[in-house]
Design a protein around this motif. Structure first.
Motif, PDB file in Angstrom:
ATOM      1  N   MET A   1       0.838  -1.179   0.000  1.00 15.67           N
ATOM      2  CA  MET A   1       0.000   0.000   0.000  1.00 15.67           C
ATOM      3  C   MET A   1       0.885   1.246   0.000  1.00 15.67           C
ATOM      4  SD  MET A   1      -2.707   1.178   2.865  1.00 15.67           S
ATOM      5  CE  MET A   1      -3.952   2.249   2.216  1.00 15.67           C
ATOM      6  N   THR A   2       0.527   2.230  -0.799  1.00 18.23           N
ATOM      7  CA  THR A   2       1.251   3.490  -0.825  1.00 18.23           C
ATOM      8  C   THR A   2       0.608   4.442   0.166  1.00 18.23           C
ATOM      9  OG1 THR A   2       1.746   3.157  -3.151  1.00 18.23           O
ATOM     10  CG2 THR A   2       2.006   5.394  -2.297  1.00 18.23           C
ATOM     11  N   LEU A   3       1.414   4.994   1.050  1.00 13.27           N
ATOM     12  CA  LEU A   3       0.915   5.914   2.062  1.00 13.27           C
ATOM     13  C   LEU A   3       1.018   7.344   1.558  1.00 13.27           C
ATOM     14  CD1 LEU A   3       2.624   4.323   5.193  1.00 13.27           C
ATOM     15  CD2 LEU A   3       0.374   3.858   4.276  1.00 13.27           C
ATOM     16  N   LYS A   4       0.060   8.188   2.000  1.00  6.15           N
ATOM     17  CA  LYS A   4       0.076   9.600   1.618  1.00  6.15           C
ATOM     18  C   LYS A   4       1.154  10.366   2.372  1.00  6.15           C
ATOM     19  CE  LYS A   4      -4.169  10.070   2.844  1.00  6.15           C
ATOM     20  NZ  LYS A   4      -5.480  10.543   3.190  1.00  6.15           N
ATOM     21  N   GLY A   5       1.513   9.885   3.531  1.00  3.27           N
ATOM     22  CA  GLY A   5       2.447  10.604   4.394  1.00  3.27           C
ATOM     23  C   GLY A   5       3.866  10.135   4.192  1.00  3.27           C
ATOM     24  N   PRO A   6       4.666  10.290   5.236  1.00  2.00           N
ATOM     25  CA  PRO A   6       6.062   9.871   5.150  1.00  2.00           C
ATOM     26  C   PRO A   6       6.170   8.369   4.909  1.00  2.00           C
ATOM     27  CG  PRO A   6       5.483  10.569   7.386  1.00  2.00           C
ATOM     28  CD  PRO A   6       4.298  10.815   6.522  1.00  2.00           C
ATOM     29  N   PRO A   7       7.244   7.916   4.236  1.00  2.00           N
ATOM     30  CA  PRO A   7       7.401   6.484   3.975  1.00  2.00           C
ATOM     31  C   PRO A   7       7.425   5.682   5.284  1.00  2.00           C
ATOM     32  CG  PRO A   7       9.066   7.778   2.815  1.00  2.00           C
ATOM     33  CD  PRO A   7       8.343   8.708   3.726  1.00  2.00           C
ATOM     34  N   MET A   8       6.702   4.582   5.297  1.00  2.00           N
ATOM     35  CA  MET A   8       6.623   3.714   6.470  1.00  2.00           C
ATOM     36  C   MET A   8       6.823   2.276   6.036  1.00  2.00           C
ATOM     37  SD  MET A   8       5.561   5.356   9.337  1.00  2.00           S
ATOM     38  CE  MET A   8       5.197   7.083   9.547  1.00  2.00           C
ATOM     39  N   GLN A   9       7.350   1.486   6.942  1.00  2.00           N
ATOM     40  CA  GLN A   9       7.377   0.040   6.747  1.00  2.00           C
ATOM     41  C   GLN A   9       6.512  -0.562   7.847  1.00  2.00           C
ATOM     42  OE1 GLN A   9      10.813  -2.244   7.856  1.00  2.00           O
ATOM     43  NE2 GLN A   9      11.724  -0.512   8.964  1.00  2.00           N
ATOM     44  N   ILE A  10       5.812  -1.616   7.516  1.00  2.00           N
ATOM     45  CA  ILE A  10       5.022  -2.344   8.508  1.00  2.00           C
ATOM     46  C   ILE A  10       5.840  -3.580   8.867  1.00  2.00           C
ATOM     47  CG2 ILE A  10       2.850  -3.487   9.031  1.00  2.00           C
ATOM     48  CD1 ILE A  10       2.612  -0.446   8.400  1.00  2.00           C
ATOM     49  N   ARG A  11       6.116  -3.719  10.144  1.00  2.00           N
ATOM     50  CA  ARG A  11       6.927  -4.844  10.603  1.00  2.00           C
ATOM     51  C   ARG A  11       6.397  -5.331  11.941  1.00  2.00           C
ATOM     52  NH1 ARG A  11       9.723  -2.881  14.779  1.00  2.00           N
ATOM     53  NH2 ARG A  11      10.611  -0.788  14.740  1.00  2.00           N
ATOM     54  N   GLU A  12       6.932  -6.461  12.383  1.00  2.00           N
ATOM     55  CA  GLU A  12       6.544  -6.992  13.691  1.00  2.00           C
ATOM     56  C   GLU A  12       7.245  -6.220  14.805  1.00  2.00           C
ATOM     57  OE1 GLU A  12       6.457 -11.217  14.120  1.00  2.00           O
ATOM     58  OE2 GLU A  12       5.765 -11.484  12.052  1.00  2.00           O
ATOM     59  N   PHE A  13       6.621  -6.241  15.956  1.00  2.00           N
ATOM     60  CA  PHE A  13       7.149  -5.589  17.154  1.00  2.00           C
ATOM     61  C   PHE A  13       8.519  -6.145  17.510  1.00  2.00           C
ATOM     62  CE2 PHE A  13       7.787  -5.977  21.746  1.00  2.00           C
ATOM     63  CZ  PHE A  13       7.657  -4.666  22.160  1.00  2.00           C
ATOM     64  N   ARG A  14       9.381  -5.267  17.996  1.00  2.00           N
ATOM     65  CA  ARG A  14      10.674  -5.641  18.568  1.00  2.00           C
ATOM     66  C   ARG A  14      10.699  -5.124  20.005  1.00  2.00           C
ATOM     67  NH1 ARG A  14      13.862  -3.057  13.454  1.00  2.00           N
ATOM     68  NH2 ARG A  14      13.151  -4.586  11.934  1.00  2.00           N
ATOM     69  N   PRO A  15      11.338  -5.828  20.921  1.00  2.00           N
ATOM     70  CA  PRO A  15      11.389  -5.342  22.307  1.00  2.00           C
ATOM     71  C   PRO A  15      11.888  -3.900  22.430  1.00  2.00           C
ATOM     72  CG  PRO A  15      12.126  -7.605  22.220  1.00  2.00           C
ATOM     73  CD  PRO A  15      11.957  -7.155  20.791  1.00  2.00           C
ATOM     74  N   SER A  16      12.757  -3.483  21.536  1.00  2.00           N
ATOM     75  CA  SER A  16      13.259  -2.107  21.588  1.00  2.00           C
ATOM     76  C   SER A  16      12.191  -1.065  21.235  1.00  2.00           C
ATOM     77  CB  SER A  16      14.465  -1.939  20.663  1.00  2.00           C
ATOM     78  OG  SER A  16      14.098  -2.239  19.325  1.00  2.00           O
ATOM     79  N   ASP A  17      11.027  -1.516  20.754  1.00  2.00           N
ATOM     80  CA  ASP A  17       9.919  -0.614  20.416  1.00  2.00           C
ATOM     81  C   ASP A  17       9.071  -0.225  21.623  1.00  2.00           C
ATOM     82  OD1 ASP A  17      10.526  -0.840  17.670  1.00  2.00           O
ATOM     83  OD2 ASP A  17       9.095  -2.496  17.388  1.00  2.00           O
TER      84      ASP A  17
END
Length: 164
Positions: A1-17
């Motif tokens: 999907m192309t986002l209207k806003g800043p480029p984003m990646q969808i990824r799984e959670f990491r503990p550092s998040d």
């Protein structure tokens, strides 16, 4: 999907998040929730960002947590899917709300739900989330009156059947 806003990646959670998710939750409650809830309700909902350790524990309980991260890999939004089809948390930082980030996260969650063989999804949605989930094909089952820290709030029980 192309986002209207800043480029984003969808990824799984990491503990550092974990700390970032606590901040996103708090910012979304107070920034987006302010459109529909009174200041005392917002303070009861999120008086301050929760400790990062609490968010890390949530993510380790078996739920799937998907994160939208910017080009510096910093979380900007997240969504949680419990294995029974419950969407627990879904929050976008106010700076990315309305950019398509939430839709991209939801699409990832629904794809995961289908891969797990889930037949339906359900959520307890705030006013803003209710509007979003209606656009995703959910239906409102009931308005729920709840209490947080002695303050009355409301949300909506919503469901969506997943076509096979």
């Amino acid at each position: 999907m192309t986002l209207k806003g800043p480029p984003m990646q969808i990824r799984e959670f990491r503990p550092s998040d974990a700390a970032a998710l606590a901040q996103i939750f708090h910012a979304a409650v107070h920034g987006i929730g302010a459109r529909d809830y009174r200041p005392e309700q917002l303070r009861a909902w999120s008086p301050e960002p929760a400790p990062a350790a609490a968010w890390a524990r949530r993510a380790a309980d078996g739920r799937r947590v998907f994160v939208a991260a910017d080009t510096q890999n910093q979380p900007q939004a997240f969504i949680e899917l419990e294995l029974d089809g419950h969407i627990d948390c879904f929050y976008c930082h106010p700076q990315v709300a309305g950019t398509g980030t939430g839709s991209a996260l939801y699409e990832r969650l629904e794809a995961e739900a289908r891969s797990l063989g889930l037949k339906s999804l359900f959520v307890e949605a705030s006013e803003a989330a209710r509007r979003f989930f209606l656009r995703q094909g959910f239906t409102v089952e009931t308005r729920r009156e709840i209490e947080r820290r002695g303050v009355a709030l409301h949300n909506y029980r919503m469901t969506k059947e997943l076509a096979v």
